[in-house]
Design a protein around this motif. Structure first.
Motif, PDB file in Angstrom:
ATOM      1  N   TRP A 120     -68.214 -62.415 -69.426  1.00  0.00           N
ATOM      2  CA  TRP A 120     -68.296 -60.767 -68.666  1.00  0.00           C
ATOM      3  C   TRP A 120     -68.736 -61.359 -67.444  1.00  0.00           C
ATOM      4  O   TRP A 120     -68.403 -61.068 -66.238  1.00  0.00           O
ATOM      5  N   SER A 121     -70.013 -61.958 -67.852  1.00  0.00           N
ATOM      6  CA  SER A 121     -71.129 -62.632 -66.402  1.00  0.00           C
ATOM      7  C   SER A 121     -69.749 -63.716 -65.261  1.00  0.00           C
ATOM      8  O   SER A 121     -70.075 -63.789 -64.365  1.00  0.00           O
ATOM      9  N   GLN A 122     -69.078 -63.727 -66.494  1.00  0.00           N
ATOM     10  CA  GLN A 122     -68.192 -65.075 -65.422  1.00  0.00           C
ATOM     11  C   GLN A 122     -66.729 -64.601 -64.792  1.00  0.00           C
ATOM     12  O   GLN A 122     -66.912 -65.153 -63.825  1.00  0.00           O
ATOM     13  N   SER A 123     -66.345 -63.382 -65.621  1.00  0.00           N
ATOM     14  CA  SER A 123     -65.605 -62.541 -64.643  1.00  0.00           C
ATOM     15  C   SER A 123     -65.878 -62.280 -63.737  1.00  0.00           C
ATOM     16  O   SER A 123     -65.545 -62.084 -62.153  1.00  0.00           O
ATOM     17  N   LYS A 124     -67.207 -61.363 -63.591  1.00  0.00           N
ATOM     18  CA  LYS A 124     -68.253 -61.025 -62.368  1.00  0.00           C
ATOM     19  C   LYS A 124     -67.675 -62.349 -61.420  1.00  0.00           C
ATOM     20  O   LYS A 124     -68.430 -61.894 -59.933  1.00  0.00           O
ATOM     21  N   LEU A 125     -68.960 -63.463 -61.594  1.00  0.00           N
ATOM     22  CA  LEU A 125     -68.683 -64.488 -61.063  1.00  0.00           C
ATOM     23  C   LEU A 125     -67.588 -64.674 -60.576  1.00  0.00           C
ATOM     24  O   LEU A 125     -67.809 -65.068 -59.320  1.00  0.00           O
ATOM     25  N   LEU A 126     -66.050 -64.451 -60.355  1.00  0.00           N
ATOM     26  CA  LEU A 126     -65.034 -64.935 -60.411  1.00  0.00           C
ATOM     27  C   LEU A 126     -64.616 -63.763 -59.106  1.00  0.00           C
ATOM     28  O   LEU A 126     -64.186 -64.180 -57.940  1.00  0.00           O
ATOM     29  N   LYS A 127     -65.209 -62.249 -59.570  1.00  0.00           N
ATOM     30  CA  LYS A 127     -64.398 -61.444 -59.279  1.00  0.00           C
ATOM     31  C   LYS A 127     -65.253 -61.884 -57.502  1.00  0.00           C
ATOM     32  O   LYS A 127     -64.349 -61.391 -56.511  1.00  0.00           O
ATOM     33  N   ASP A 128     -67.212 -62.181 -57.773  1.00  0.00           N
ATOM     34  CA  ASP A 128     -67.267 -62.434 -56.487  1.00  0.00           C
ATOM     35  C   ASP A 128     -66.686 -63.474 -55.386  1.00  0.00           C
ATOM     36  O   ASP A 128     -66.545 -63.272 -53.850  1.00  0.00           O
ATOM     37  N   PHE A 129     -66.149 -64.650 -56.313  1.00  0.00           N
ATOM     38  CA  PHE A 129     -65.721 -65.650 -55.634  1.00  0.00           C
ATOM     39  C   PHE A 129     -64.384 -65.429 -55.013  1.00  0.00           C
ATOM     40  O   PHE A 129     -63.945 -65.611 -53.794  1.00  0.00           O
ATOM     41  N   ALA A 130     -63.831 -64.389 -55.685  1.00  0.00           N
ATOM     42  CA  ALA A 130     -62.073 -64.462 -55.094  1.00  0.00           C
ATOM     43  C   ALA A 130     -62.462 -63.081 -54.274  1.00  0.00           C
ATOM     44  O   ALA A 130     -61.634 -63.511 -52.762  1.00  0.00           O
ATOM     45  N   ARG A 131     -63.110 -62.379 -53.984  1.00  0.00           N
ATOM     46  CA  ARG A 131     -63.958 -62.023 -53.020  1.00  0.00           C
ATOM     47  C   ARG A 131     -63.663 -62.380 -51.653  1.00  0.00           C
ATOM     48  O   ARG A 131     -63.904 -62.201 -50.348  1.00  0.00           O
ATOM     49  N   ALA A 132     -65.553 -63.676 -51.672  1.00  0.00           N
ATOM     50  CA  ALA A 132     -65.571 -64.407 -50.597  1.00  0.00           C
ATOM     51  C   ALA A 132     -64.215 -65.240 -49.892  1.00  0.00           C
ATOM     52  O   ALA A 132     -64.124 -65.516 -49.300  1.00  0.00           O
ATOM     53  N   LEU A 133     -62.940 -65.086 -50.847  1.00  0.00           N
ATOM     54  CA  LEU A 133     -62.228 -66.617 -50.918  1.00  0.00           C
ATOM     55  C   LEU A 133     -60.866 -65.153 -49.671  1.00  0.00           C
ATOM     56  O   LEU A 133     -61.041 -65.998 -48.526  1.00  0.00           O
ATOM     57  N   SER A 134     -61.312 -64.079 -49.838  1.00  0.00           N
ATOM     58  CA  SER A 134     -59.895 -63.291 -49.081  1.00  0.00           C
ATOM     59  C   SER A 134     -60.658 -62.998 -47.700  1.00  0.00           C
ATOM     60  O   SER A 134     -59.877 -63.138 -47.093  1.00  0.00           O
ATOM     61  N   ALA A 135     -62.349 -63.176 -48.314  1.00  0.00           N
ATOM     62  CA  ALA A 135     -62.982 -62.798 -46.679  1.00  0.00           C
ATOM     63  C   ALA A 135     -63.165 -63.960 -45.847  1.00  0.00           C
ATOM     64  O   ALA A 135     -62.805 -64.102 -44.360  1.00  0.00           O
ATOM     65  N   GLU A 136     -63.276 -64.696 -46.700  1.00  0.00           N
ATOM     66  CA  GLU A 136     -62.985 -66.222 -45.466  1.00  0.00           C
ATOM     67  C   GLU A 136     -61.747 -66.192 -44.924  1.00  0.00           C
ATOM     68  O   GLU A 136     -61.355 -67.011 -43.374  1.00  0.00           O
ATOM     69  N   ALA A 137     -60.583 -65.811 -46.021  1.00  0.00           N
ATOM     70  CA  ALA A 137     -58.900 -65.958 -45.808  1.00  0.00           C
ATOM     71  C   ALA A 137     -58.915 -65.445 -44.095  1.00  0.00           C
ATOM     72  O   ALA A 137     -58.013 -65.682 -43.285  1.00  0.00           O
ATOM     73  N   GLU A 138     -59.100 -64.125 -43.997  1.00  0.00           N
ATOM     74  CA  GLU A 138     -59.473 -63.867 -42.617  1.00  0.00           C
ATOM     75  C   GLU A 138     -60.081 -63.829 -42.054  1.00  0.00           C
ATOM     76  O   GLU A 138     -59.590 -63.733 -40.309  1.00  0.00           O
ATOM     77  N   GLN A 139     -61.267 -64.535 -41.716  1.00  0.00           N
ATOM     78  CA  GLN A 139     -62.240 -64.775 -40.599  1.00  0.00           C
ATOM     79  C   GLN A 139     -62.173 -66.605 -40.639  1.00  0.00           C
ATOM     80  O   GLN A 139     -62.826 -66.404 -39.530  1.00  0.00           O
ATOM     81  N   MET A 140     -61.551 -66.849 -40.941  1.00  0.00           N
ATOM     82  CA  MET A 140     -62.073 -68.579 -40.624  1.00  0.00           C
ATOM     83  C   MET A 140     -60.197 -68.642 -39.641  1.00  0.00           C
ATOM     84  O   MET A 140     -59.378 -68.025 -39.166  1.00  0.00           O
ATOM     85  N   ALA A 141     -60.882 -70.078 -39.222  1.00  0.00           N
ATOM     86  CA  ALA A 141     -59.841 -70.538 -37.946  1.00  0.00           C
ATOM     87  C   ALA A 141     -58.657 -71.395 -37.907  1.00  0.00           C
ATOM     88  O   ALA A 141     -59.285 -72.633 -37.887  1.00  0.00           O
ATOM     89  N   ALA A 142     -57.984 -71.032 -38.700  1.00  0.00           N
ATOM     90  CA  ALA A 142     -56.749 -72.228 -39.277  1.00  0.00           C
ATOM     91  C   ALA A 142     -55.665 -71.358 -39.067  1.00  0.00           C
ATOM     92  O   ALA A 142     -55.439 -70.518 -38.938  1.00  0.00           O
ATOM     93  N   PRO A 143     -54.252 -72.400 -40.146  1.00  0.00           N
ATOM     94  CA  PRO A 143     -53.128 -72.295 -38.946  1.00  0.00           C
ATOM     95  C   PRO A 143     -52.597 -70.830 -40.147  1.00  0.00           C
ATOM     96  O   PRO A 143     -53.646 -71.033 -41.510  1.00  0.00           O
ATOM     97  N   ALA A 181     -57.336 -67.216 -53.295  1.00  0.00           N
ATOM     98  CA  ALA A 181     -57.898 -65.601 -53.678  1.00  0.00           C
ATOM     99  C   ALA A 181     -57.770 -64.739 -55.414  1.00  0.00           C
ATOM    100  O   ALA A 181     -57.802 -63.708 -56.010  1.00  0.00           O
ATOM    101  N   ASP A 182     -55.705 -64.450 -54.670  1.00  0.00           N
ATOM    102  CA  ASP A 182     -55.507 -63.814 -56.172  1.00  0.00           C
ATOM    103  C   ASP A 182     -54.884 -64.151 -57.056  1.00  0.00           C
ATOM    104  O   ASP A 182     -55.673 -63.082 -58.396  1.00  0.00           O
ATOM    105  N   TRP A 183     -55.337 -65.539 -57.155  1.00  0.00           N
ATOM    106  CA  TRP A 183     -54.902 -66.255 -59.072  1.00  0.00           C
ATOM    107  C   TRP A 183     -56.038 -65.736 -59.408  1.00  0.00           C
ATOM    108  O   TRP A 183     -56.550 -65.650 -60.723  1.00  0.00           O
ATOM    109  N   THR A 184     -57.404 -65.923 -58.542  1.00  0.00           N
ATOM    110  CA  THR A 184     -59.610 -65.961 -59.040  1.00  0.00           C
ATOM    111  C   THR A 184     -59.258 -64.509 -59.522  1.00  0.00           C
ATOM    112  O   THR A 184     -59.957 -64.320 -60.674  1.00  0.00           O
ATOM    113  N   LEU A 185     -58.682 -64.148 -58.922  1.00  0.00           N
ATOM    114  CA  LEU A 185     -58.902 -62.379 -58.972  1.00  0.00           C
ATOM    115  C   LEU A 185     -58.084 -62.159 -60.999  1.00  0.00           C
ATOM    116  O   LEU A 185     -58.804 -61.387 -61.543  1.00  0.00           O
TER     117      LEU A 185
END
Length: 385
Positions: free
Chosen positions: A319-342, A353-357
């Motif tokens: 359960w603790s690992q799942s919570k950590l993975l969900k937080d990580f997936a949300r962080a990945l999604s936020a980074e994808a929207e904010q980062m300056a990249a192609p 992020a979707d696979w991690t979730l």
């Protein structure tokens, strides 16, 4: 209330046996000397031999016999179930049973059929190495005496058979007479016999024996000399310790003939003691079975508690690992929207992020609560990813 069970290791009992005499140690454990010796033999524990304690008292340092190793784990733990202390041997008069007077006349002829049959079965010309008469081959007779003591022994048995019959006891000895003679008292079969005490002394080889030993290397003279003493012994042949007198011998003031009355009373006491011993044995066995059942139940309870503890700890970790993975997936999604990249790189990050979730949902035990409850309630169980 019965004494509690005693549990100890082989090493502990070995150390006890070599620091405390068996007759004292047996009392500590609520057993007889013979009973404790059997426990030691059963668990391959050597005990001090004769003279060990005397040598210790004399200031010597006798060596211990080493405790042998064993691969049988069943011998490593010893369980002792103490027995209740036995009451002292009852006094015949205090037992409340009348002691009959039984007389044996010196000139009494043999009249009882069993006495006559014993007389017939005894070989007058064949003796064993102790000088006692032998019976015919295949016969077991309740008498082992020398030729001089035979007439007296037969008279005693003849009178005793008559007394047993008058007391309504059944003497049992049937053809082909290859089983010990016994008397049935209170539904207990009690063998009894008359024997002659034999004196034993160390044999001193004669000159002829020494010469023969030199000529015939395989032959050795006898080690002991035996001599029948004429002293008779009447015994109820019961090997169990019952706290009841079972043997009477000729003494300075009393002969076996004077002990037939006490013998008759002891037959009743021995029969009652045998019944009591059997009941106590059944009770000891019942207590042992109950104790082992309680131990098995306690072991099963501990094992189940351990299983559940390991399960919930593993689920909590997932359960603790799942919570950590969900937080990580949300962080990945936020980074994808904010980062300056192609855009292609941003799309790859969203895919990650979707696979991690999804993986977080697979790891999270709360996504299938019914499965979790089933594993908790129904052993055995192994966690599979």
């Amino acid at each position: 209330m019965h004494p509690p069970k005693i549990t100890l290791t082989r090493e502990q009992l070995y150390d006890k046996a070599w620091t405390t005499p068996i007759h004292k140690l047996s009392k500590e454990y609520g057993l007889s000397d013979v009973g404790l010796a059997k426990v030691c033999r059963r668990h391959l524990i050597p005990v001090p031999g004769r003279g060990y304690w005397a040598r210790l008292q004399a200031g010597q340092s006798p060596k211990r016999v080493p405790l042998p190793a064993t691969a049988d784990i069943r011998l490593s733990t010893i369980e002792i179930f103490p027995t209740e202390p036995r009451p002292p041997a009852p006094d015949l008069e205090a037992a409340g049973l009348p002691i009959p007077t039984i007389l044996v006349a010196e000139d009494r002829p043999l009249t009882y059929r069993f006495a006559l049959r014993i007389d017939k079965f005894i070989l007058r010309t064949q003796k064993d190495q102790r000088g006692l008469l032998l019976p015919r081959r295949g016969r077991i007779v309740p008498i082992r005496v020398s030729p001089d003591a035979l007439p007296r022994s037969l008279r005693i048995l003849d009178v005793l058979f008559e007394a047993l019959e008058q007391a309504n006891y059944t003497v049992k000895w049937s053809s082909p007479y290859d089983k010990p003679l016994s008397v049935s008292v209170l539904d207990e079969e009690l063998p009894f016999s008359i024997s002659e005490v034999v004196a034993c002394s160390e044999h001193k080889p004669t000159k002829e024996e020494i010469t023969r030993q030199k000529l015939e290397g395989w032959w050795t003279p006898p080690r002991w000399d035996y001599k029948p003493t004429g002293r008779l012994k009447l015994a109820i042949d019961c090997s169990d310790y019952l706290g009841v007198r079972r043997a009477w011998s000729d003494g300075k003031k009393r002969r076996v003939e004077d002990c037939l009355g006490p013998f008759m009373v002891s037959l009743v006491l021995v029969s009652k003691a045998l019944k009591r011993e059997r009941e106590e044995s059944v009770e000891r066995e019942r207590r042992q079975v109950e104790a082992r059942k309680r131990e098995a139940e306690e072991a099963a309870r501990k094992a189940e508690y351990k299983r559940k503890a390991e399960l919930v700890e593993k689920l909590a970790g997932s359960w603790s690992q799942s919570k950590l993975l969900k937080d990580f997936a949300r962080a990945l999604s936020a980074e994808a929207e904010q980062m300056a990249a192609p855009e292609e790189q941003k799309q790859d990050l969203r895919t990650l992020a979707d696979w991690t979730l999804r993986h977080a949902g697979f790891v999270d035990p709360l996504t299938n609560v019914a499965w979790v409850i089933r594993q908790f309630k129904n052993p055995p169980w192994q966690f599979h990813y």
